[in-house]
Scaffold this motif. Structure first.
Motif, mmCIF file in Angstrom:
data_model
loop_
_atom_site.group_PDB
_atom_site.id
_atom_site.type_symbol
_atom_site.label_atom_id
_atom_site.label_comp_id
_atom_site.label_asym_id
_atom_site.label_seq_id
_atom_site.Cartn_x
_atom_site.Cartn_y
_atom_site.Cartn_z
ATOM 1 N N LEU A 141 0.807 -1.222 0.000
ATOM 2 C CA LEU A 141 0.000 0.000 0.000
ATOM 3 C C LEU A 141 0.841 1.274 0.000
ATOM 4 N N LYS A 142 2.156 1.127 -0.122
ATOM 5 C CA LYS A 142 3.013 2.306 -0.202
ATOM 6 C C LYS A 142 3.122 2.718 -1.657
ATOM 7 N N GLY A 143 2.920 3.983 -1.928
ATOM 8 C CA GLY A 143 2.978 4.446 -3.305
ATOM 9 C C GLY A 143 3.015 5.962 -3.392
ATOM 10 N N PRO A 144 2.855 6.490 -4.606
ATOM 11 C CA PRO A 144 2.985 7.936 -4.819
ATOM 12 C C PRO A 144 1.789 8.754 -4.350
ATOM 13 N N THR A 145 0.729 8.112 -3.946
ATOM 14 C CA THR A 145 -0.464 8.843 -3.531
ATOM 15 C C THR A 145 -0.615 8.805 -2.014
ATOM 16 N N SER A 146 -1.286 9.779 -1.484
ATOM 17 C CA SER A 146 -1.491 9.824 -0.037
ATOM 18 C C SER A 146 -2.846 9.248 0.352
ATOM 19 N N ASN A 147 -3.632 8.820 -0.619
ATOM 20 C CA ASN A 147 -4.968 8.333 -0.346
ATOM 21 C C ASN A 147 -4.990 6.804 -0.366
ATOM 22 N N LEU A 148 -5.415 6.227 0.723
ATOM 23 C CA LEU A 148 -5.450 4.777 0.855
ATOM 24 C C LEU A 148 -6.443 4.135 -0.114
ATOM 25 N N THR A 149 -7.548 4.783 -0.383
ATOM 26 C CA THR A 149 -8.561 4.176 -1.254
ATOM 27 C C THR A 149 -8.049 4.001 -2.675
ATOM 28 N N THR A 150 -7.227 4.899 -3.160
ATOM 29 C CA THR A 150 -6.691 4.735 -4.516
ATOM 30 C C THR A 150 -5.602 3.666 -4.554
ATOM 31 N N MET A 151 -4.937 3.435 -3.433
ATOM 32 C CA MET A 151 -3.927 2.380 -3.388
ATOM 33 C C MET A 151 -4.568 0.990 -3.385
ATOM 34 N N LEU A 152 -5.786 0.867 -2.882
ATOM 35 C CA LEU A 152 -6.479 -0.420 -2.884
ATOM 36 C C LEU A 152 -7.003 -0.789 -4.265
ATOM 37 N N ALA A 153 -7.173 0.185 -5.135
ATOM 38 C CA ALA A 153 -7.747 -0.062 -6.463
ATOM 39 C C ALA A 153 -6.864 -1.038 -7.244
ATOM 40 N N GLY A 154 -7.477 -2.083 -7.735
ATOM 41 C CA GLY A 154 -6.783 -3.076 -8.549
ATOM 42 C C GLY A 154 -5.981 -4.096 -7.769
ATOM 43 N N ARG A 155 -5.988 -4.067 -6.468
ATOM 44 C CA ARG A 155 -5.188 -4.989 -5.668
ATOM 45 C C ARG A 155 -6.017 -6.065 -4.971
ATOM 46 N N LEU A 156 -7.321 -5.953 -4.995
ATOM 47 C CA LEU A 156 -8.188 -6.931 -4.344
ATOM 48 C C LEU A 156 -9.085 -7.589 -5.380
ATOM 49 N N GLU A 167 -10.750 16.141 -9.258
ATOM 50 C CA GLU A 167 -10.662 17.416 -8.544
ATOM 51 C C GLU A 167 -9.845 17.235 -7.274
ATOM 52 N N PRO A 168 -8.911 18.171 -6.984
ATOM 53 C CA PRO A 168 -8.117 18.063 -5.762
ATOM 54 C C PRO A 168 -9.001 18.058 -4.528
ATOM 55 N N GLY A 169 -8.701 17.150 -3.622
ATOM 56 C CA GLY A 169 -9.462 17.039 -2.384
ATOM 57 C C GLY A 169 -10.621 16.073 -2.474
ATOM 58 N N SER A 170 -11.087 15.741 -3.657
ATOM 59 C CA SER A 170 -12.182 14.765 -3.798
ATOM 60 C C SER A 170 -11.667 13.553 -4.572
ATOM 61 N N ASP A 171 -10.576 13.016 -4.102
ATOM 62 C CA ASP A 171 -9.945 11.900 -4.808
ATOM 63 C C ASP A 171 -10.206 10.550 -4.152
ATOM 64 N N ASN A 172 -11.230 10.452 -3.329
ATOM 65 C CA ASN A 172 -11.583 9.161 -2.737
ATOM 66 C C ASN A 172 -12.214 8.263 -3.790
ATOM 67 N N ALA A 173 -11.749 7.026 -3.835
ATOM 68 C CA ALA A 173 -12.325 6.055 -4.757
ATOM 69 C C ALA A 173 -13.540 5.413 -4.108
ATOM 70 N N GLN A 174 -14.482 5.004 -4.929
ATOM 71 C CA GLN A 174 -15.647 4.269 -4.442
ATOM 72 C C GLN A 174 -15.487 2.814 -4.880
ATOM 73 N N PHE A 175 -16.074 1.908 -4.086
ATOM 74 C CA PHE A 175 -15.892 0.478 -4.328
ATOM 75 C C PHE A 175 -17.195 -0.217 -4.588
ATOM 76 N N PHE A 176 -17.178 -1.161 -5.523
ATOM 77 C CA PHE A 176 -18.262 -2.121 -5.732
ATOM 78 C C PHE A 176 -17.704 -3.492 -5.404
ATOM 79 N N ILE A 177 -18.391 -4.245 -4.591
ATOM 80 C CA ILE A 177 -17.935 -5.580 -4.249
ATOM 81 C C ILE A 177 -18.789 -6.580 -4.997
ATOM 82 N N ARG A 178 -18.107 -7.395 -5.807
ATOM 83 C CA ARG A 178 -18.791 -8.405 -6.625
ATOM 84 C C ARG A 178 -19.368 -9.476 -5.713
ATOM 85 N N GLU A 179 -20.580 -9.897 -6.012
ATOM 86 C CA GLU A 179 -21.216 -10.942 -5.200
ATOM 87 C C GLU A 179 -21.146 -12.272 -5.876
#
Length: 179
Positions: A141-156, A167-179
């Protein structure tokens, strides 16, 4: 006098030879190894690869190959071989001087029910899990971004992450969990 000296010398030589042969005989018997081979099968006659074969009470042992065949070298031909495999009953067989020991392992129905899976917060019985479990190493989860949600993208696996805005400050990723 000369005869007496000759007889003493002969006795000493005889004793030295006798001692030499006794030592050599002891070394030969101490170094003999016995090779025991065999095949491990299930109740249907199919080979069982990966069965643990050990000499009871020692660390001497081996594992069966892909055809269920094992070879074990022992210092003497006595003792008991222990055969164990997941999902099968452990079996102990006395060697009794045999060079070939073929074994048929019986299935153990109860052992499969007790399989436990280690999860992040403890262990659970395999039968109680109704979903998939995915783990991630915190070092990933260590990388060039300071946002944990973007670091999780593509890793699970089974999780789809998307980011609606750049937009700066609104860089939170949203998640869909496959059922």
């Amino acid at each position: 006098m000369k005869n007496r000296f000759f007889l003493t010398r002969l006795r000493v030589r005889y004793l030295c030879h006798l001692l030499f042969f006794m030592v050599m005989a002891f070394e030969v018997t101490a170094q003999t190894t016995v090779t025991i081979t065999g095949k491990v099968t299930d109740v249907k006659g199919g080979p069982l690869p990966g069965v643990s074969v050990t000499l009871k009470g020692s660390t001497t042992g081996g594992v069966t190959n892909s055809e269920g065949v094992y070879t074990i070298k022992l210092t003497n031909g006595t003792g008991t071989l222990v055969f164990s495999f997941v999902g099968h009953k452990k079996q102990e067989i006395a060697i009794a001087g045999r060079k070939t020991i073929n074994v048929e392992l019986q299935e153990d129905e109860n052992s499969l029910e007790e399989v436990k899976v280690v999860v992040a917060y403890g262990t659970q019985k395999k039968e109680s899990l109704v979903s998939s479990i995915t783990t991630i190493n915190p070092k990933e989860l260590k990388g060039p971004t300071s946002n944990l949600t973007t670091m999780l993208a593509g890793r699970l696996s089974g999780v789809v992450a998307y980011q609606r805005s750049g937009e700066p400050g609104s860089d939170n990723a949203q998640f869909f969990i496959r059922e």
